[in-house]
Every structure is written in structure tokens, then in C-alpha cells.
Design an enzyme around this catalytic site. Structure first.
Site, mmCIF file in Angstrom:
data_model
loop_
_atom_site.group_PDB
_atom_site.id
_atom_site.type_symbol
_atom_site.label_atom_id
_atom_site.label_comp_id
_atom_site.label_asym_id
_atom_site.label_seq_id
_atom_site.Cartn_x
_atom_site.Cartn_y
_atom_site.Cartn_z
ATOM 1 N N GLU A 108 4.778 4.514 12.035
ATOM 2 C CA GLU A 108 5.264 3.684 10.920
ATOM 3 C C GLU A 108 6.613 4.205 10.416
ATOM 4 O O GLU A 108 7.493 3.421 10.051
ATOM 5 C CB GLU A 108 4.236 3.649 9.784
ATOM 6 C CG GLU A 108 3.036 2.780 10.127
ATOM 7 C CD GLU A 108 2.100 2.544 8.952
ATOM 8 O OE1 GLU A 108 1.573 1.429 8.845
ATOM 9 O OE2 GLU A 108 1.880 3.483 8.155
ATOM 10 N N HIS B 275 -1.117 6.523 9.598
ATOM 11 C CA HIS B 275 -0.748 5.925 8.310
ATOM 12 C C HIS B 275 0.370 6.757 7.709
ATOM 13 O O HIS B 275 0.156 7.929 7.375
ATOM 14 C CB HIS B 275 -1.946 5.883 7.370
ATOM 15 C CG HIS B 275 -1.578 5.363 6.015
ATOM 16 N ND1 HIS B 275 -1.444 4.018 5.746
ATOM 17 C CD2 HIS B 275 -1.243 6.006 4.875
ATOM 18 C CE1 HIS B 275 -1.063 3.864 4.496
ATOM 19 N NE2 HIS B 275 -0.931 5.053 3.941
ATOM 20 N N ASP C 275 3.448 -2.146 5.482
ATOM 21 C CA ASP C 275 2.500 -2.993 6.227
ATOM 22 C C ASP C 275 2.864 -4.470 6.180
ATOM 23 O O ASP C 275 2.257 -5.292 6.876
ATOM 24 C CB ASP C 275 1.077 -2.794 5.692
ATOM 25 C CG ASP C 275 0.543 -1.410 6.030
ATOM 26 O OD1 ASP C 275 1.226 -0.653 6.732
ATOM 27 O OD2 ASP C 275 -0.572 -1.092 5.569
ATOM 28 N N GLU D 32 0.839 -1.197 0.000
ATOM 29 C CA GLU D 32 0.000 0.000 0.000
ATOM 30 C C GLU D 32 0.874 1.246 0.000
ATOM 31 O O GLU D 32 1.928 1.275 0.657
ATOM 32 C CB GLU D 32 -0.854 -0.017 1.283
ATOM 33 C CG GLU D 32 -1.846 1.113 1.398
ATOM 34 C CD GLU D 32 -2.494 1.164 2.776
ATOM 35 O OE1 GLU D 32 -1.819 0.840 3.781
ATOM 36 O OE2 GLU D 32 -3.672 1.527 2.851
ATOM 37 N N HIS E 241 2.497 4.555 1.054
ATOM 38 C CA HIS E 241 2.782 5.138 2.371
ATOM 39 C C HIS E 241 3.504 6.473 2.209
ATOM 40 O O HIS E 241 4.543 6.724 2.844
ATOM 41 C CB HIS E 241 3.608 4.180 3.233
ATOM 42 C CG HIS E 241 2.759 3.150 3.935
ATOM 43 N ND1 HIS E 241 2.227 2.054 3.290
ATOM 44 C CD2 HIS E 241 2.318 3.046 5.220
ATOM 45 C CE1 HIS E 241 1.519 1.329 4.150
ATOM 46 N NE2 HIS E 241 1.558 1.912 5.327
ATOM 47 N N GLU F 255 -6.945 -1.896 7.471
ATOM 48 C CA GLU F 255 -8.220 -2.367 6.917
ATOM 49 C C GLU F 255 -8.367 -3.888 6.964
ATOM 50 O O GLU F 255 -9.449 -4.416 6.718
ATOM 51 C CB GLU F 255 -8.395 -1.862 5.477
ATOM 52 C CG GLU F 255 -8.603 -0.362 5.367
ATOM 53 C CD GLU F 255 -7.293 0.422 5.298
ATOM 54 O OE1 GLU F 255 -6.228 -0.141 5.671
ATOM 55 O OE2 GLU F 255 -7.317 1.587 4.875
#
Ligand SMILES: [Zn+2]
Length: 258
Positions: free
Chosen positions: A180, A175, A47, A36, A38, A124
Site C-alpha cells: 500500500e 495493511h 483503500d 480507514e 493507515h 474487510e
């Protein structure tokens, strides 16, 4: 500095003739990842990289076997991952995600592991992952298996957040933000780019908006602040989660400790 485990045993290294005996009654650790966007400073693999590294430590600490990670996640949504407004995200629709996890669990159940620890790294995924596990009817499919499934951020204590993240926006908006970024600076500094984009108006949790003002919802795919991200913070957070997972395994799952 705490040393990372080098002696992890990998499920994939076993042969077919070894696997039945090796897994029966043993602990299996399964990282669930994602691919995904980032933001401009972190790679697409965040992730995946984070739960994979956590799962390796948890496997080493519990004398478990590390399964290969599931590399593709559920659909990215605007208020928790930037959605599909940015290139690079590869995803499974929810029903495909549930079917994929269910099929993998059904195959693993035949080996009768004593414990299955599922470590999720993509926001998610969580509800779909839990639905897939629950939908397997664990009491029938995994009669002798303790199952612990969690998203890594669920093991971060409120006290840690209060101490280290004064402008915490909620985990849905962490996110490509400070946690992260910090974890990636610790785990894979070679793939973290130098820019540190921040975003002052993170989306609210649990609110879906259409039409969406992409520029207001995120800054180039970053939903919250990256201020304060450092390898040191990432290291602290990493071991906080590893220790939380090992505590949970040892002292009984689901017991909240703030
Ligand atoms: Zn992420």
C-alpha cells in the site's frame, strides 16, 4: 513509464436521457473503497485511492464507464486493519454494507449492463461484497450481465509476491505495509509522509484475539513491514494488477495464473 489513462468515461457525466442507451450491454467499473487509518505515513483514503485508480485504468482498457467509488467501507478489524484503536476510521457495519451494495446493484441492474467489474480496496469488504452480489441472485437480477468482483490483491500472482516481497506477511497484514505504501508513492506521492514505520510481528490471518495487545499487533496502525516501498515498486504492482484484470476480462474469469 507507462502513461495513465486520461480518457476515462464517467457514468456520472451522463444525463438521465443518455444513460439507458449508454449502459445497455456496456461495461461498468465500480471501485469499492474505504476510509480507514493507515498508520502515521499514509492518508485515510488509501483503500479508496488505490481501487479508484485501478478502476479508471480498467475502464479505459475495456471501453467501460467508471462509476463513482463507494467511499465508506466495512468495519476495520484489528488483525487486518488495526481496528478502531486509531482515530479516523469511518465504517459501515456488515449488514449496512450488504444493504448499501445490494441497493446500488439493484439500481444498476435496471440499466442492463453487459459487464460489471467491481474493484475492492479494503480487506474487510470482500466477504460482505461477495455476499451482497450473490444475495442479489445474479441469474435473476443480472440475467445478461457478466460480473467480475475482486479485491485488487487477489490478482497479484504468487510469482510476483515471491520476487518482490520476500518477507510477505499475507494480504490480511499488508495493511499500511510495503504494497500500500508503494502504490501510494506511485499514485499520490504528495500525501505520503516521510516516515516508514515497520512492524516485525504481523498478526496471524484468521485469528481474533481478546484482550488485544495493540502495541504487539501493530506499530501505530501499521501491521507489517514498509521496507522496500518505492514509487517504482508501486508502479510495477499497479500495472501488474491492471494487466491481470484486463487478462481476466479477455480470457475468462476465475482462471488462476501464478
Ligand atoms: Zn488498506
Amino acid at each position: 513509464m507507462r502513461e495513465r489513462a486520461l480518457n476515462v468515461r464517467h457514468y456520472g457525466d451522463l444525463t438521465s436521457s443518455e444513460v439507458t442507451e449508454a449502459v445497455a450491454g456496456a461495461t461498468l467499473v465500480w471501485p469499492i473503497g474505504g476510509l480507514e487509518q493507515h498508520g502515521p505515513h499514509l492518508p485515510l483514503s488509501v483503500d479508496l485511492d488505490i481501487p479508484q485508480a485501478l478502476a479508471a485504468e480498467i475502464a479505459a482498457a475495456t471501453d467501460g464507464l467508471l462509476l463513482p467509488a463507494l467511499p465508506i467501507s466495512a468495519r476495520s478489524l484489528p488483525q487486518s486493519g488495526g481496528g478502531l484503536h486509531f482515530p479516523g476510521t469511518v465504517y459501515l457495519r456488515g449488514t449496512s454494507m450488504i444493504h448499501t451494495v445490494t441497493d446500488c446493484l439493484t439500481a444498476l441492474a435496471r440499466l442492463r449492463p453487459g459487464r460489471l467489474i467491481v474493484v475492492n480496496g479494503h480487506f474487510e469488504n470482500e466477504a460482505l461484497l461477495f455476499e451482497a452480489i450473490d444475495g442479489c441472485r445474479p441469474s435473476a437480477t443480472f440475467p445478461d450481465t457478466e460480473i467480475l468482483a475482486f479485491s485488487w490483491w487477489s490478482l497479484v500472482r504468487d510469482g510476483w509476491v515471491a520476487e518482490h516481497l520476500p518477507a510477505f506477511p499475507g494480504w490480511h497484514a499488508e495493511h499500511a505495509g510495503v504494497t500500500e505504501t508503494a502504490l501510494m508513492m506511485y499514485l499520490r506521492p504528495e500525501v505520503v509522509r516521510p516516515e516508514r514505520p515497520g512492524h516485525d510481528t504481523p498478526p496471524r490471518a484468521g485469528v481474533y484475539v481478546h484482550p488485544l495487545d495493540v502495541k504487539r499487533m501493530s506499530n501505530a496502525g501499521v501491521l507489517s513491514s514498509t521496507a522496500g516501498a518505492s514509487a517504482e515498486l508501486g508502479e510495477q504492482l499497479f500495472w501488474h494488477v491492471v494487466d491481470g484484470a484486463c487478462d481476466m476480462v479477455r480470457s475468462g474469469y476465475g482462471v488462476r495464473r501464478d
